[in-house]
Design a protein around this motif. Structure first.
Motif, PDB file in Angstrom:
ATOM      1  N   MET A 110      15.959  45.582  64.443  1.00  0.00           N
ATOM      2  CA  MET A 110      16.705  44.756  65.524  1.00  0.00           C
ATOM      3  C   MET A 110      17.698  43.622  64.869  1.00  0.00           C
ATOM      4  O   MET A 110      18.886  43.737  65.396  1.00  0.00           O
ATOM      5  N   LEU A 111      17.366  43.317  63.682  1.00  0.00           N
ATOM      6  CA  LEU A 111      18.109  42.465  63.198  1.00  0.00           C
ATOM      7  C   LEU A 111      19.328  43.252  62.694  1.00  0.00           C
ATOM      8  O   LEU A 111      20.589  42.598  62.698  1.00  0.00           O
ATOM      9  N   ARG A 112      19.434  44.242  61.985  1.00  0.00           N
ATOM     10  CA  ARG A 112      20.603  44.955  61.577  1.00  0.00           C
ATOM     11  C   ARG A 112      21.497  45.358  62.768  1.00  0.00           C
ATOM     12  O   ARG A 112      22.668  45.039  62.684  1.00  0.00           O
ATOM     13  N   THR A 113      20.837  45.733  63.883  1.00  0.00           N
ATOM     14  CA  THR A 113      21.611  45.891  65.273  1.00  0.00           C
ATOM     15  C   THR A 113      22.303  44.761  65.782  1.00  0.00           C
ATOM     16  O   THR A 113      23.567  44.928  65.952  1.00  0.00           O
ATOM     17  N   MET A 114      21.553  43.311  65.538  1.00  0.00           N
ATOM     18  CA  MET A 114      22.308  42.487  66.271  1.00  0.00           C
ATOM     19  C   MET A 114      23.492  42.028  65.393  1.00  0.00           C
ATOM     20  O   MET A 114      24.590  41.564  65.775  1.00  0.00           O
ATOM     21  N   MET A 115      23.260  41.997  63.949  1.00  0.00           N
ATOM     22  CA  MET A 115      24.509  41.719  63.065  1.00  0.00           C
ATOM     23  C   MET A 115      25.622  42.883  63.209  1.00  0.00           C
ATOM     24  O   MET A 115      26.792  42.141  63.071  1.00  0.00           O
ATOM     25  N   MET A 116      25.402  44.060  63.127  1.00  0.00           N
ATOM     26  CA  MET A 116      26.504  45.057  63.679  1.00  0.00           C
ATOM     27  C   MET A 116      27.250  44.568  64.901  1.00  0.00           C
ATOM     28  O   MET A 116      28.317  44.712  64.865  1.00  0.00           O
ATOM     29  N   GLN A 117      26.619  44.260  65.933  1.00  0.00           N
ATOM     30  CA  GLN A 117      27.072  43.818  67.355  1.00  0.00           C
ATOM     31  C   GLN A 117      28.004  42.656  67.075  1.00  0.00           C
ATOM     32  O   GLN A 117      28.991  42.363  67.851  1.00  0.00           O
TER      33      GLN A 117
END
Length: 77
Positions: free
Chosen positions: A43-50
């Motif tokens: 989830m953290l990785r996805t948020m940072m990519m967004q």
């Protein structure tokens, strides 16, 4: 006179039950959140990519460590 005692005992038992129930529920919830954190690495990785950042594993580990310390801090007070 005996009805007053019955009412007082019932009231005392109700208050005691509410207090104990609150602390037991709080402890159970804290343990649940510790075992199942609301945010994980994916989830953290996805948020940072967004947000337009390219997350490195080092940065993700750093943020996870910071969040875990934040979760542990209220327990130490």
């Amino acid at each position: 006179m005996s009805t007053i005692w019955v009412v007082l005992i019932a009231l005392g038992a109700l208050i005691l039950g509410l207090v104990l129930g609150f602390f037991i529920a709080r402890k159970t919830m804290m343990n649940y959140l510790k075992k199942n954190p609301p945010i994980n690495e994916q989830m953290l990785r996805t948020m940072m990519m967004q947000m337009g950042q390219k997350p490195s594993q080092k940065k993700i580990n750093q943020m996870m460590r910071a969040m875990n310390q934040q979760m542990d801090q209220p327990n130490k007070k």
